[in-house]
Scaffold this motif. Structure first.
Motif, PDB file in Angstrom:
ATOM      1  N   TRP A 136       0.826  -1.206   0.000  1.00  0.00           N
ATOM      2  CA  TRP A 136       0.000   0.000   0.000  1.00  0.00           C
ATOM      3  C   TRP A 136       0.861   1.255   0.000  1.00  0.00           C
ATOM      4  O   TRP A 136       1.953   1.313   0.589  1.00  0.00           O
ATOM      5  CB  TRP A 136      -0.886  -0.004   1.250  1.00  0.00           C
ATOM      6  CG  TRP A 136      -1.866   1.121   1.306  1.00  0.00           C
ATOM      7  CD1 TRP A 136      -3.111   1.160   0.769  1.00  0.00           C
ATOM      8  CD2 TRP A 136      -1.678   2.388   1.950  1.00  0.00           C
ATOM      9  NE1 TRP A 136      -3.722   2.365   1.031  1.00  0.00           N
ATOM     10  CE2 TRP A 136      -2.856   3.142   1.748  1.00  0.00           C
ATOM     11  CE3 TRP A 136      -0.627   2.960   2.667  1.00  0.00           C
ATOM     12  CZ2 TRP A 136      -3.008   4.434   2.236  1.00  0.00           C
ATOM     13  CZ3 TRP A 136      -0.773   4.250   3.149  1.00  0.00           C
ATOM     14  CH2 TRP A 136      -1.966   4.973   2.926  1.00  0.00           C
ATOM     15  N   GLU A 187      -6.763   4.040  -7.259  1.00  0.00           N
ATOM     16  CA  GLU A 187      -7.823   3.479  -6.395  1.00  0.00           C
ATOM     17  C   GLU A 187      -8.076   2.006  -6.641  1.00  0.00           C
ATOM     18  O   GLU A 187      -8.355   1.257  -5.697  1.00  0.00           O
ATOM     19  CB  GLU A 187      -9.127   4.256  -6.617  1.00  0.00           C
ATOM     20  CG  GLU A 187      -9.175   5.519  -5.797  1.00  0.00           C
ATOM     21  CD  GLU A 187     -10.585   6.055  -5.645  1.00  0.00           C
ATOM     22  OE1 GLU A 187     -10.704   7.274  -5.449  1.00  0.00           O
ATOM     23  OE2 GLU A 187     -11.538   5.265  -5.739  1.00  0.00           O
ATOM     24  N   ASP A 188      -7.963   1.588  -7.895  1.00  0.00           N
ATOM     25  CA  ASP A 188      -8.259   0.180  -8.179  1.00  0.00           C
ATOM     26  C   ASP A 188      -7.201  -0.726  -7.565  1.00  0.00           C
ATOM     27  O   ASP A 188      -7.492  -1.856  -7.156  1.00  0.00           O
ATOM     28  CB  ASP A 188      -8.382  -0.072  -9.682  1.00  0.00           C
ATOM     29  CG  ASP A 188      -7.110   0.254 -10.445  1.00  0.00           C
ATOM     30  OD1 ASP A 188      -6.822  -0.441 -11.438  1.00  0.00           O
ATOM     31  OD2 ASP A 188      -6.415   1.211 -10.048  1.00  0.00           O
ATOM     32  N   ILE A 227      -5.487   0.043  -4.769  1.00  0.00           N
ATOM     33  CA  ILE A 227      -5.769   0.060  -3.328  1.00  0.00           C
ATOM     34  C   ILE A 227      -6.931  -0.872  -3.011  1.00  0.00           C
ATOM     35  O   ILE A 227      -6.916  -1.597  -2.003  1.00  0.00           O
ATOM     36  CB  ILE A 227      -6.056   1.486  -2.843  1.00  0.00           C
ATOM     37  CG1 ILE A 227      -4.774   2.315  -2.885  1.00  0.00           C
ATOM     38  CG2 ILE A 227      -6.646   1.488  -1.433  1.00  0.00           C
ATOM     39  CD1 ILE A 227      -4.907   3.747  -2.437  1.00  0.00           C
ATOM     40  N   GLU A 228      -7.901  -0.881  -3.887  1.00  0.00           N
ATOM     41  CA  GLU A 228      -9.050  -1.767  -3.672  1.00  0.00           C
ATOM     42  C   GLU A 228      -8.611  -3.233  -3.687  1.00  0.00           C
ATOM     43  O   GLU A 228      -9.085  -4.051  -2.909  1.00  0.00           O
ATOM     44  CB  GLU A 228     -10.096  -1.530  -4.760  1.00  0.00           C
ATOM     45  CG  GLU A 228     -11.395  -2.285  -4.528  1.00  0.00           C
ATOM     46  CD  GLU A 228     -12.446  -1.980  -5.586  1.00  0.00           C
ATOM     47  OE1 GLU A 228     -12.242  -1.048  -6.400  1.00  0.00           O
ATOM     48  OE2 GLU A 228     -13.458  -2.689  -5.600  1.00  0.00           O
ATOM     49  N   LYS A 229      -7.683  -3.552  -4.577  1.00  0.00           N
ATOM     50  CA  LYS A 229      -7.171  -4.925  -4.652  1.00  0.00           C
ATOM     51  C   LYS A 229      -6.468  -5.307  -3.343  1.00  0.00           C
ATOM     52  O   LYS A 229      -6.648  -6.417  -2.832  1.00  0.00           O
ATOM     53  CB  LYS A 229      -6.201  -4.994  -5.832  1.00  0.00           C
ATOM     54  CG  LYS A 229      -5.629  -6.346  -6.139  1.00  0.00           C
ATOM     55  CD  LYS A 229      -4.812  -6.232  -7.432  1.00  0.00           C
ATOM     56  CE  LYS A 229      -3.846  -7.369  -7.548  1.00  0.00           C
ATOM     57  NZ  LYS A 229      -3.004  -7.254  -8.765  1.00  0.00           N
ATOM     58  N   ASP A 265      -6.988  -3.907  -0.393  1.00  0.00           N
ATOM     59  CA  ASP A 265      -8.019  -3.970   0.648  1.00  0.00           C
ATOM     60  C   ASP A 265      -8.808  -5.266   0.553  1.00  0.00           C
ATOM     61  O   ASP A 265      -9.143  -5.887   1.567  1.00  0.00           O
ATOM     62  CB  ASP A 265      -8.981  -2.784   0.537  1.00  0.00           C
ATOM     63  CG  ASP A 265      -8.342  -1.472   0.925  1.00  0.00           C
ATOM     64  OD1 ASP A 265      -8.930  -0.415   0.621  1.00  0.00           O
ATOM     65  OD2 ASP A 265      -7.253  -1.505   1.536  1.00  0.00           O
ATOM     66  N   ASN A 266      -9.140  -5.662  -0.671  1.00  0.00           N
ATOM     67  CA  ASN A 266      -9.930  -6.890  -0.844  1.00  0.00           C
ATOM     68  C   ASN A 266      -9.160  -8.120  -0.384  1.00  0.00           C
ATOM     69  O   ASN A 266      -9.737  -9.070   0.141  1.00  0.00           O
ATOM     70  CB  ASN A 266     -10.339  -7.073  -2.305  1.00  0.00           C
ATOM     71  CG  ASN A 266     -11.441  -6.109  -2.721  1.00  0.00           C
ATOM     72  OD1 ASN A 266     -12.116  -5.534  -1.872  1.00  0.00           O
ATOM     73  ND2 ASN A 266     -11.624  -5.933  -4.017  1.00  0.00           N
ATOM     74  N   SER A 296      -9.717  -8.138   3.279  1.00  0.00           N
ATOM     75  CA  SER A 296     -11.125  -8.449   3.604  1.00  0.00           C
ATOM     76  C   SER A 296     -11.442  -9.918   3.362  1.00  0.00           C
ATOM     77  O   SER A 296     -12.120 -10.562   4.172  1.00  0.00           O
ATOM     78  CB  SER A 296     -12.064  -7.598   2.747  1.00  0.00           C
ATOM     79  OG  SER A 296     -11.859  -6.240   3.005  1.00  0.00           O
TER      80      SER A 296
END
Lengths: 271, 120
Positions: free
Chosen positions: A79, A85-86, A88-90, A92-93, A96
């Protein structure tokens, strides 16, 4: 114990010191690993063989109670606040999905008597650790560390994870028990303190009773995996791992001196 | 020096989590061999950090205790029995270490649910 690079060396030095003590018990035995992660194959193999012989949980089984890395989709990138953003989303996912997978396993995990109070990882991601929808301390710490990173603050020491406390000093406090009168048993790992220092993320783990033969090596492996996960999720550099065993137990019935002798032939460490 | 934990080549990240399509009926209809194949597919699809290739004493692929619990929980959720297997009641822990053993364990657990399922 002097700081050493690998967790294997740190563990062996600690075991050697404890095994020399009366009844193979030491007070405040501190291991410092300056490069959390790499292992010495020969030491690891020796520990694996000893655990198989003792018919107890393997290194990886113990380690995965602290961080279950096979369930983690490593995104392959750390990170950074300036990432798209995409991406960062990866990242984060990946975290999660790890939490969701582990929480989905809790009903079965808790049917093992050794896990009846939760596991260390379940206490980190769903405090108090026995069911879903608990407080995710790990997620909160990651959010806190990212805030530090965005604010360009690279030294901080207010980032703890409690594993045995009666309540949490975080928003949405969950009280597990007013008092804890247990004098034995889980959890032995009671506290994780994360310290940012000049941009490195360091960890101090406190164990109130550390079993050096059957648990300590696996615990070190698990803690190293946890640190690497946090560094990837927050973009900080990997610092050092310190493990303070307030009572270190060399488990003399398992013949630690024999294991030490086997592992030191030929000598692996300078005398 | 053993490889650094990051130096092991990770499998490519999945863009979507593995979604098993089998219904509870389809799972109950599987014989032990079909169940073993299904469990292997679940493991390969859903646990990206899995290292396949090692063989257990019974000749089937090794599974770690974490993977076993994962599979048991997934099958359990699929058939509406989250605690499909109680780990405290597993007599032979070796069954949690091989794919064939795990398949037998899961098959036995499913067998105990069949009477109630047929009655409903």
């Amino acid at each position: 114990m002097p700081p050493v690079a690998s967790l294997s060396e740190a563990w062996l030095l600690a075991l050697e010191s404890c095994a020399r003590s009366p009844k193979a018990r030491s007070l405040h035995l501190v291991m410092t690993v300056t490069e959390p992660g790499p292992e010495v194959e020969r030491i690891r193999s020796g520990v694996d063989a000893m655990l198989r012989s003792a018919e107890t949980s393997s290194v990886d089984t113990v380690a995965q109670t602290i961080f279950p890395w096979p369930l983690y989709d490593d995104p392959g990138i750390s990170w950074h606040p300036d990432l798209p953003e995409d991406v960062i989303e990866k990242i984060d996912n990946a975290a999660s999905n790890l939490y969701e997978r582990y929480v989905s396993m809790l009903p079965v995990l808790l049917t093992d008597p050794a896990n009846r109070r939760g596991t260390y990882f379940s206490r980190m991601i769903s405090w108090p650790g026995k069911q879903a929808d608990g407080t995710n301390q790990l997620e909160l710490r990651i959010a806190g560390l990212r805030r530090e990173r965005r604010s360009r603050r690279f030294t901080n020491n207010t980032l703890d994870i409690d594993l045995s406390a009666d309540c949490l000093d975080v928003t949405g406090t969950q009280v597990y028990a007013v008092t804890d009168k247990r004098s034995r048993g889980f959890p032995c790992l009671v506290h994780l303190s994360f310290t940012l220092f000049n941009g490195t993320l360091n960890c101090t783990a406190v164990y109130r009773h550390h079993l050096l033969m059957t648990k300590a090596y696996g615990n070190l492996v698990g803690l190293c995996h946890l640190m690497r996960f946090l560094c990837q999720q927050t973009g900080f550099n990997l610092g050092e791992l310190v493990v303070n065993a307030t009572l270190a137990d060399g488990e003399p019935s398992l013949k630690p001196k024999r294991l030490i002798a086997d592992l030191r032939e030929p000598p692996l460490l300078g005398s | 020096m053993k490889s650094d934990i990051d130096s092991a080549t990770p499998p490519p990240p999945q863009s979507e989590p593995f979604a098993a399509a089998e219904t509870a009926d389809e799972i109950f209809a599987m014989d032990e061999n079909a169940l073993q194949t299904h469990l292997q597919q679940r493991l390969q699809g859903a646990i990206p950090g899995r290292h396949a290739g090692d063989r257990a004493e019974d000749g089937s692929p090794c599974v770690s205790s974490l993977e076993s619990v994962w599979v048991i929980s997934q099958i359990g959720h699929a058939v509406g029995q989250p605690k499909l297997v109680k780990l405290s009641e597993v007599g032979d822990k070796a069954e949690l270490s091989s794919l064939r053993g795990l398949s037998r364990l899961v098959a036995r657990a499913l067998d105990t649910l069949r009477p109630a399922r047929m009655a409903s």
